[in-house]
Design a protein around this motif. Structure first.
Motif, PDB file in Angstrom:
ATOM      1  N   ASN A 170     -10.019   0.507   2.215  1.00 25.72           N
ATOM      2  CA  ASN A 170     -10.030   0.617   3.675  1.00 25.72           C
ATOM      3  C   ASN A 170     -10.598   1.962   4.159  1.00 25.72           C
ATOM      4  O   ASN A 170     -10.789   2.880   3.373  1.00 25.72           O
ATOM      5  N   LYS A 171     -10.837   2.005   5.438  1.00 25.34           N
ATOM      6  CA  LYS A 171     -11.246   3.217   6.163  1.00 25.34           C
ATOM      7  C   LYS A 171     -12.653   3.689   5.789  1.00 25.34           C
ATOM      8  O   LYS A 171     -12.919   4.889   5.726  1.00 25.34           O
ATOM      9  N   PRO A 188       2.082   4.393   2.045  1.00 25.22           N
ATOM     10  CA  PRO A 188       2.147   4.539   3.505  1.00 25.22           C
ATOM     11  C   PRO A 188       0.866   5.160   4.071  1.00 25.22           C
ATOM     12  O   PRO A 188       0.295   6.054   3.455  1.00 25.22           O
ATOM     13  N   ASP A 189       0.421   4.607   5.190  1.00 30.78           N
ATOM     14  CA  ASP A 189      -0.731   5.121   5.926  1.00 30.78           C
ATOM     15  C   ASP A 189      -2.084   4.620   5.443  1.00 30.78           C
ATOM     16  O   ASP A 189      -3.109   4.998   6.009  1.00 30.78           O
ATOM     17  N   ALA A 190      -2.112   3.803   4.402  1.00 30.69           N
ATOM     18  CA  ALA A 190      -3.415   3.317   3.928  1.00 30.69           C
ATOM     19  C   ALA A 190      -3.987   2.250   4.862  1.00 30.69           C
ATOM     20  O   ALA A 190      -5.192   2.008   4.879  1.00 30.69           O
ATOM     21  N   GLY A 191      -3.093   1.607   5.654  1.00 31.69           N
ATOM     22  CA  GLY A 191      -3.601   0.631   6.623  1.00 31.69           C
ATOM     23  C   GLY A 191      -3.008  -0.765   6.489  1.00 31.69           C
ATOM     24  O   GLY A 191      -3.571  -1.730   6.993  1.00 31.69           O
ATOM     25  N   LYS A 192      -1.831  -0.871   5.855  1.00 21.94           N
ATOM     26  CA  LYS A 192      -1.190  -2.175   5.656  1.00 21.94           C
ATOM     27  C   LYS A 192      -0.892  -2.867   6.989  1.00 21.94           C
ATOM     28  O   LYS A 192      -1.215  -4.036   7.172  1.00 21.94           O
ATOM     29  N   THR A 193      -0.270  -2.117   7.913  1.00 21.90           N
ATOM     30  CA  THR A 193       0.093  -2.716   9.201  1.00 21.90           C
ATOM     31  C   THR A 193      -1.159  -3.162   9.952  1.00 21.90           C
ATOM     32  O   THR A 193      -1.193  -4.243  10.540  1.00 21.90           O
ATOM     33  N   THR A 194      -2.167  -2.304   9.916  1.00 21.52           N
ATOM     34  CA  THR A 194      -3.409  -2.621  10.628  1.00 21.52           C
ATOM     35  C   THR A 194      -4.046  -3.880  10.047  1.00 21.52           C
ATOM     36  O   THR A 194      -4.454  -4.782  10.781  1.00 21.52           O
ATOM     37  N   ASP A 209     -15.089   3.627   7.595  1.00 22.47           N
ATOM     38  CA  ASP A 209     -15.676   4.291   8.761  1.00 22.47           C
ATOM     39  C   ASP A 209     -15.459   5.795   8.693  1.00 22.47           C
ATOM     40  O   ASP A 209     -16.003   6.546   9.490  1.00 22.47           O
ATOM     41  N   ARG A 210     -14.641   6.218   7.750  1.00 28.08           N
ATOM     42  CA  ARG A 210     -14.417   7.655   7.521  1.00 28.08           C
ATOM     43  C   ARG A 210     -15.126   8.047   6.233  1.00 28.08           C
ATOM     44  O   ARG A 210     -15.352   7.196   5.374  1.00 28.08           O
ATOM     45  N   SER A 258     -13.064  -1.798   6.938  1.00 29.05           N
ATOM     46  CA  SER A 258     -12.341  -0.894   7.824  1.00 29.05           C
ATOM     47  C   SER A 258     -11.438  -1.756   8.686  1.00 29.05           C
ATOM     48  O   SER A 258     -11.898  -2.426   9.611  1.00 29.05           O
ATOM     49  N   ALA A 259     -10.155  -1.758   8.340  1.00 31.74           N
ATOM     50  CA  ALA A 259      -9.225  -2.672   9.004  1.00 31.74           C
ATOM     51  C   ALA A 259      -9.169  -2.422  10.505  1.00 31.74           C
ATOM     52  O   ALA A 259      -9.190  -3.347  11.297  1.00 31.74           O
ATOM     53  N   ILE A 260      -9.137  -1.151  10.882  1.00 27.68           N
ATOM     54  CA  ILE A 260      -8.968  -0.849  12.300  1.00 27.68           C
ATOM     55  C   ILE A 260     -10.146  -1.393  13.114  1.00 27.68           C
ATOM     56  O   ILE A 260     -10.000  -1.804  14.252  1.00 27.68           O
ATOM     57  N   SER A 264       0.846  -1.191   0.000  1.00 21.77           N
ATOM     58  CA  SER A 264       0.000   0.000   0.000  1.00 21.77           C
ATOM     59  C   SER A 264       0.877   1.235   0.000  1.00 21.77           C
ATOM     60  O   SER A 264       2.085   1.147   0.229  1.00 21.77           O
ATOM     61  N   LYS A 317       7.096   1.493   9.479  1.00 27.92           N
ATOM     62  CA  LYS A 317       7.365   2.687   8.671  1.00 27.92           C
ATOM     63  C   LYS A 317       8.161   3.695   9.488  1.00 27.92           C
ATOM     64  O   LYS A 317       8.057   3.752  10.708  1.00 27.92           O
TER      65      LYS A 317
HETATM   66  P1  G4P Z   1       0.479   1.580   6.842  1.00 27.80           P
HETATM   67  O1  G4P Z   1       1.034   0.381   7.503  1.00 27.80           O
HETATM   68  O2  G4P Z   1      -0.171   1.301   5.525  1.00 27.80           O
HETATM   69  O3  G4P Z   1       1.400   2.735   6.760  1.00 27.80           O
HETATM   70  O4  G4P Z   1      -0.758   2.080   7.728  1.00 27.80           O
HETATM   71  P2  G4P Z   1      -1.178   1.771   9.235  1.00 27.80           P
HETATM   72  O5  G4P Z   1      -1.795   0.425   9.324  1.00 27.80           O
HETATM   73  O6  G4P Z   1      -0.067   2.114  10.139  1.00 27.80           O
HETATM   74  O7  G4P Z   1      -2.369   2.805   9.378  1.00 27.80           O
HETATM   75  C1  G4P Z   1      -2.179   4.194   9.212  1.00 27.80           C
HETATM   76  C2  G4P Z   1      -3.156   4.944  10.077  1.00 27.80           C
HETATM   77  O8  G4P Z   1      -4.489   4.673   9.615  1.00 27.80           O
HETATM   78  C3  G4P Z   1      -3.105   4.533  11.539  1.00 27.80           C
HETATM   79  O9  G4P Z   1      -3.403   5.691  12.300  1.00 27.80           O
HETATM   80  C4  G4P Z   1      -4.251   3.555  11.650  1.00 27.80           C
HETATM   81  O10 G4P Z   1      -4.768   3.479  12.967  1.00 27.80           O
HETATM   82  C5  G4P Z   1      -5.271   4.168  10.707  1.00 27.80           C
HETATM   83  N1  G4P Z   1      -6.231   3.205  10.167  1.00 27.80           N
HETATM   84  C6  G4P Z   1      -6.011   1.965   9.674  1.00 27.80           C
HETATM   85  N2  G4P Z   1      -7.174   1.393   9.282  1.00 27.80           N
HETATM   86  C7  G4P Z   1      -8.152   2.280   9.517  1.00 27.80           C
HETATM   87  C8  G4P Z   1      -9.569   2.258   9.350  1.00 27.80           C
HETATM   88  O11 G4P Z   1     -10.183   1.309   8.891  1.00 27.80           O
HETATM   89  N3  G4P Z   1     -10.241   3.391   9.733  1.00 27.80           N
HETATM   90  C9  G4P Z   1      -9.610   4.471  10.254  1.00 27.80           C
HETATM   91  N4  G4P Z   1     -10.371   5.509  10.597  1.00 27.80           N
HETATM   92  N5  G4P Z   1      -8.276   4.512  10.452  1.00 27.80           N
HETATM   93  C10 G4P Z   1      -7.559   3.442  10.092  1.00 27.80           C
HETATM   94  P3  G4P Z   1      -2.268   6.592  12.936  1.00 27.80           P
HETATM   95  O12 G4P Z   1      -2.969   7.673  13.647  1.00 27.80           O
HETATM   96  O13 G4P Z   1      -1.237   6.964  11.919  1.00 27.80           O
HETATM   97  O14 G4P Z   1      -1.556   5.612  13.879  1.00 27.80           O
HETATM   98  P4  G4P Z   1      -2.017   5.076  15.285  1.00 27.80           P
HETATM   99  O15 G4P Z   1      -1.633   6.164  16.198  1.00 27.80           O
HETATM  100  O16 G4P Z   1      -3.502   4.824  15.233  1.00 27.80           O
HETATM  101  O17 G4P Z   1      -1.220   3.822  15.442  1.00 27.80           O
END
Ligand code: G4P
Length: 525
Positions: A139-140, A19-25, A142-143, A254-256, A17, A47
Motif C-alpha cells: 500500500n501507499k 497498525p497504520d499500514a492501511g487495513k481500515t482504509t 502514492d508516497r 494505494s488504498a486511500i 497488518s 485502533k
Molecule cells: P490501519 O487500519 O492499518 O491502522 O491503518 P489506516 O487504514 O487507519 O491508515 C493509516 C493511515 O494511513 C491513515 O492516515 C490513512 O489515511 C493512511 N493511508 C491509508 N492508505 C493510504 C495510501 O494509500 N496512501 C497514503 N498516502 N496514505 C494512506 P492517518 O493520518 O493516520 O489517519 P486519517 O487522519 O487520514 O484518518
C-alpha cells in the motif's frame, strides 16, 4: 440455491497488518466496491490512537466500534464476502489470533515505505501454522516507497513465503503512474485528481503497444525491464500452491486513493478459497455435510454496563444454521435455540433466518458461552486449533473490596471466558494470577471489573518468565516434577497443570532434567 452453491460462493477472510499500514482504509474501499457503504469514512478505525493507552474512554470507544465492525458482510458479483475485523492494537493480538481460526484466507497489507513490520511477522506466523492462504497488498504507492523488488524480497524473506507479483507499480510517490496488471495485461492509470472515487481508469494496452509510451512516459523502458525481470525470476502463479499457503500473490496500490483495490478484489473472488474443512478432535468436518456444526471464536461484551449481555460469534462450519432450531451446546450437553441470531452486513446487524458455512452468526449470550464452544445437531464434537496464546505478562490479582467477593469472582470468570486474559491458580497457596499478552489488558480488566461488575481489584507483582503447560506419558517423572516444583505449579481454568517458570534459566534446566515431560507454551482451548 443448494447448500453446495451457497458454500462455493462464500469467501471469509481477515485483513491483517501492522497498525497504520492501511487495513481500515482498505476494508472501507472493499465495502465501497461491494456497495455496502456509499461514503468514505463510514468504517471507523478500531485502533487505539497512539499515546492513549490509559484513556479508558478510548478503550470503550474501541470496544463499541469493534462490535459494529467485527464482521462485515457484503455481496460482490454474486459472491458473499465476509470480512472479519481484527483489533489494531498489539496488546489485543490474542483476539486477532483467534479470529484467524475462523477465516479461510487472509489479505496482508504492507506499507510500501516501511516494508514488513513486527506485527505483520507475528500474524504471518499464525497463518503459516494454520496453512492459511495469504495475499499481499503493498500500500501507499502514492508516497515514496522502497524499490518493488526489494519489497518482494523482504516479504519473501521476512514472512517466509514464496511470492508472485500479479501487478507491478510504475514508479511511486509524486511520479507514480499506476500499476501494470500482469495477468490481464492492461494498465491501471493513477490519476491523482480522481481521489476517493470508485474506480481507476484502466486502459487495455500491452507492453509492446506503441501507445504505452503516451501513458507512462518516461517509465516505459523501465516497466518493460521490470516485467521481463518478474517473468524471469518468479515462477508462474500457481493457485494450488497459494491454496496450500505456500505462495502469496502480491498486488501494489494505494488504498486511500482506491487504487489497485478493484484488481485485488477481482482476483480475490476468483482465487481465494471458499469455506474449507475444519478439524475436530474426532474427525474432519466438510462444509458440505448436511448437519450444522459451528464454534464460538470470539465473545464480545456489550457496551451498556447495565446489561451484562454479550455477543458470541459463531462460525458456521457445516450445514445450515436456522433460527429457532434446537442445537446441542456440546460443553454443557444442553439443547439451545436462538430466536434472534444476528447476521452482519456492512456495519449493520440484522436478524438472520439461515446462515451457511463461512458465515458468522452473532448469538446473544448472558454469560453461558466460552471461546471454543461447539454447537451441533447432536454429535459431540470439539473443534481443535483454537489457540490460547502464551501470556507474557503476569500479576497476582487481589480483591480490593471484601464485600464484593462474589462480583469479583464472577467478573474475572466471565472476562477470562471472553479471552481477555488467562487465569492461573497457584497450587501452593491458591492465589490467583492473571497472565496477559499486553500490558493494556491489566487496565482493561480493572476498569471493566469496576464498571461492569461493581468489583474492585488490585495487582501485585510476581516474577514469572513463562507459563508452560506440562504433560507426560511418564507418570512417575511428572509426579516427581510437580513435587519438586510445587512452589511454581499452577492450574489453568480447565484444571490443567501449568509450570510457571520464573526465569529462562529455570525453564531450560527443567527441560533438560525432565526429558519425558512436554513443555507447551500455548494451550488449546
Ligand atoms: P490501519 O487500519 O492499518 O491502522 O491503518 P489506516 O487504514 O487507519 O491508515 C493509516 C493511515 O494511513 C491513515 O492516515 C490513512 O489515511 C493512511 N493511508 C491509508 N492508505 C493510504 C495510501 O494509500 N496512501 C497514503 N498516502 N496514505 C494512506 P492517518 O493520518 O493516520 O489517519 P486519517 O487522519 O487520514 O484518518
Amino acid at each position: 440455491m443448494t447448500l453446495q452453491e451457497e458454500i462455493r460462493r462464500r469467501r471469509t477472510f481477515a485483513i491483517i497488518s501492522h497498525p497504520d499500514a492501511g487495513k481500515t482504509t482498505l476494508t472501507e474501499k472493499l465495502l465501497l466496491f461491494g456497495g455496502a457503504i456509499h461514503v468514505a469514512g463510514a468504517v471507523k478505525s478500531n485502533k487505539i490512537k497512539k499515546g492513549a493507552t490509559s484513556d479508558f474512554m478510548e478503550i470503550e470507544r474501541q470496544r463499541g466500534i469493534s462490535v459494529a465492525t467485527s464482521v462485515m458482510g457484503f455481496e460482490y458479483e454474486g459472491v458473499k464476502i465476509n470480512i472479519l475485523d481484527t483489533p489494531g492494537h498489539e496488546d489485543f493480538a490474542e483476539d486477532t489470533y483467534r479470529t484467524l481460526t475462523a477465516v479461510d484466507s487472509v489479505i496482508i497489507v504492507i506499507d510500501g515505505a516501511k516494508g514488513v513490520e513486527s506485527q505483520t511477522r507475528k500474524l504471518m506466523n499464525v497463518c503459516r501454522m494454520r496453512k492459511t492462504p495469504v495475499m499481499v497488498f503493498i500500500n501507499k504507492l502514492d508516497r515514496p516507497c522502497k524499490d518493488p523488488f526489494d519489497l518482494l524480497d523482504e516479504v519473501e524473506k521476512e514472512l517466509q513465503i514464496r511470492v508472485r507479483p500479479l501487478s507491478f507499480p510504475i514508479s511511486c510517490g509524486p511520479t507514480f503512474k499506476g500499476v501494470y496488471n500482469i495477468y490481464e495485461q492492461n494498465l491501471s492509470l493513477f490519476l491523482t485528481n480522481e481521489k476517493q472515487t470508485a474506480d481507476a481508469e484502466t486502459v487495455d494496452v500491452t507492453l509492446d503497444d506503441p501507445a504505452l509510451d503516451g501513458y507512462i512516459k518516461p517509465f516505459t523502458r523501465h516497466l518493460k525491464d521490470d516485467i521481463d525481470l518478474v517473468e524471469g525470476v518468479y515462477e508462474p502463479f500457481d493457485r494450488e500452491a497459494y491454496l496450500r499457503g505456500e505462495l502469496a500473490p502480491v498486488f501494489f496500490g494505494s488504498a486511500i486513493n482506491n487504487f489497485g483495490v478493484r484488481e485485488l478484489l477481482e482476483c480475490f473472488i476468483r482465487i481465494a478459497p471458499s469455506p474449507r474443512s475444519a478439524t475436530t478432535e474426532t474427525r474432519t468436518i466438510a462444509p458440505e455435510e448436511p448437519k450444522m456444526t459451528g464454534f464460538v471464536f470470539k465473545i464480545h461484551a456489550n457496551m451498556d454496563p447495565n446489561h451484562r449481555d454479550r455477543i458470541a460469534f459463531l462460525k458456521i462450519c457445516s450445514g445450515i444454521f436456522e433460527r429457532n432450531r434446537n442445537y446441542l451446546h456440546v460443553r454443557s450437553g444442553k439443547q439451545m435455540k436462538f430466536s434472534s441470531p444476528n447476521a452482519f452486513m456492512a456495519e449493520k446487524k440484522s436478524i438472520v433466518d439461515f446462515a451457511y458455512p463461512g458465515d458468522i452468526v452473532g448469538l446473544h449470550d448472558t454469560g453461558t458461552f466460552k471461546i471454543g464452544d461447539t454447537f451441533t445437531e447432536g454429535e459431540k464434537l470439539k473443534f481443535t486449533g483454537i489457540p490460547s496464546f502464551a501470556p507474557e505478562l503476569f500479576r497476582y490479582i487481589e480483591n480490593a473490596d471484601p464485600l464484593k467477593f462474589k462480583q469479583l469472582a464472577k467478573g474475572i470468570d466471565q472476562l477470562m471466558d471472553e479471552g481477555v486474559a488467562q487465569l492461573f491458580t497457584s497450587q501452593m497457596n491458591g492465589r490467583k494470577i492473571v497472565g496477559t499478552v499486553g500490558a493494556l489488558q491489566f487496565e482493561v480488566i480493572q476498569y471493566r471489573l469496576e464498571h461492569e461488575y461493581g468489583a474492585m481489584c488490585r495487582y501485585e507483582p510476581i516474577q514469572i518468565y513463562k507459563a508452560c503447560w506440562i504433560e507426560s506419558d511418564n507418570a512417575e517423572q511428572l509426579a516427581d516434577f510437580k513435587k519438586r516444583k510445587f512452589a511454581n505449579m499452577a492450574t489453568d481454568k480447565h484444571g490443567h497443570d501449568v509450570f510457571l517458570a520464573d526465569t529462562s534459566y529455570a525453564l531450560q534446566l527443567a527441560i533438560e532434567k525432565f526429558p519425558d515431560i512436554r513443555f507447551r507454551f500455548t494451550s488449546e482451548v
